[in-house]
Write a protein that holds these residues in place. Sequence first.
Motif, PDB file in Angstrom:
ATOM      1  N   THR A   1       0.879  -1.343   0.225  1.00  0.00           N
ATOM      2  CA  THR A   1       0.084   0.144   0.002  1.00  0.00           C
ATOM      3  C   THR A   1       0.784   0.995  -0.141  1.00  0.00           C
ATOM      4  O   THR A   1       0.307   2.375  -0.008  1.00  0.00           O
ATOM      5  N   SER A   2       2.144   1.219   0.402  1.00  0.00           N
ATOM      6  CA  SER A   2       2.913   2.136   0.305  1.00  0.00           C
ATOM      7  C   SER A   2       4.622   1.633   0.067  1.00  0.00           C
ATOM      8  O   SER A   2       4.699   0.487   0.039  1.00  0.00           O
ATOM      9  N   GLN A   3       5.219   2.694  -0.161  1.00  0.00           N
ATOM     10  CA  GLN A   3       6.936   2.231  -0.395  1.00  0.00           C
ATOM     11  C   GLN A   3       7.405   1.593   0.991  1.00  0.00           C
ATOM     12  O   GLN A   3       7.832   0.469   0.910  1.00  0.00           O
ATOM     13  N   PRO A   4       7.092   2.079   2.257  1.00  0.00           N
ATOM     14  CA  PRO A   4       7.350   1.599   3.510  1.00  0.00           C
ATOM     15  C   PRO A   4       6.816   0.111   3.493  1.00  0.00           C
ATOM     16  O   PRO A   4       7.557  -0.905   3.964  1.00  0.00           O
ATOM     17  N   ASP A   5       5.649  -0.132   3.205  1.00  0.00           N
ATOM     18  CA  ASP A   5       4.951  -1.295   3.089  1.00  0.00           C
ATOM     19  C   ASP A   5       5.650  -2.289   2.313  1.00  0.00           C
ATOM     20  O   ASP A   5       5.859  -3.633   2.547  1.00  0.00           O
ATOM     21  N   TYR A   6       6.091  -1.744   1.224  1.00  0.00           N
ATOM     22  CA  TYR A   6       6.635  -2.740   0.080  1.00  0.00           C
ATOM     23  C   TYR A   6       7.896  -3.065   0.884  1.00  0.00           C
ATOM     24  O   TYR A   6       8.485  -4.302   0.563  1.00  0.00           O
ATOM     25  N   LEU A   7       8.667  -2.143   1.253  1.00  0.00           N
ATOM     26  CA  LEU A   7      10.015  -2.493   1.867  1.00  0.00           C
ATOM     27  C   LEU A   7       9.923  -3.530   3.155  1.00  0.00           C
ATOM     28  O   LEU A   7      10.725  -4.442   3.226  1.00  0.00           O
ATOM     29  N   ARG A   8       8.908  -3.542   3.971  1.00  0.00           N
ATOM     30  CA  ARG A   8       8.595  -4.199   4.908  1.00  0.00           C
ATOM     31  C   ARG A   8       8.376  -5.566   4.572  1.00  0.00           C
ATOM     32  O   ARG A   8       8.841  -6.544   5.380  1.00  0.00           O
ATOM     33  N   LYS A   9       7.433  -5.600   3.736  1.00  0.00           N
ATOM     34  CA  LYS A   9       6.720  -6.935   3.337  1.00  0.00           C
ATOM     35  C   LYS A   9       8.040  -7.687   2.766  1.00  0.00           C
ATOM     36  O   LYS A   9       8.279  -8.962   2.979  1.00  0.00           O
ATOM     37  N   ILE A  10       8.946  -7.008   1.895  1.00  0.00           N
ATOM     38  CA  ILE A  10      10.079  -7.953   1.410  1.00  0.00           C
ATOM     39  C   ILE A  10      11.066  -8.065   2.442  1.00  0.00           C
ATOM     40  O   ILE A  10      11.415  -9.494   2.740  1.00  0.00           O
ATOM     41  N   SER A  11      11.342  -7.351   3.498  1.00  0.00           N
ATOM     42  CA  SER A  11      12.382  -7.433   4.530  1.00  0.00           C
ATOM     43  C   SER A  11      11.780  -8.666   5.606  1.00  0.00           C
ATOM     44  O   SER A  11      12.634  -9.453   5.947  1.00  0.00           O
ATOM     45  N   LEU A  12      10.367  -8.806   5.443  1.00  0.00           N
ATOM     46  CA  LEU A  12       9.809 -10.094   6.469  1.00  0.00           C
ATOM     47  C   LEU A  12       9.810 -11.244   5.745  1.00  0.00           C
ATOM     48  O   LEU A  12       9.739 -12.006   6.278  1.00  0.00           O
TER      49      LEU A  12
END
Length: 111
Positions: A74-85
């Motif tokens: 839903t956002s760039q931080p969400d994108y990066l968070r999902k990938i890092s998780l």
Amino acid sequence: MDPSNAQVASGAVGDPTPESGDWRAQLAADSRERITYKILDTLKRHIPYSGDEGLEELKKIAVRFEEKIYTAATSQPDYLRKISLKMPTMETRSQDPMSDPMQSNSAAIQE
């Protein structure tokens, strides 16, 4: 990356425009490409493959994985968070032969 995958990894399919206010328009295509290559590196370390054909399969997996996260975020931080998780999960599953629930269940039954 071959031309068919480059379009997906670069975000060329259905590119959002800056005017649309979509966070994806702010994310540089080379950022997605770098992330895809990091995913590929992780896959190469943990999944056995052989030859160019095996490497191409891993590339396809990395591109599909990144695209799925990119689309769902839903956002760039969400994108990066999902990938890092997801990355540690991929590493753990590839190292743990018992990560398959069916194998876990059959091992528990045999004890």
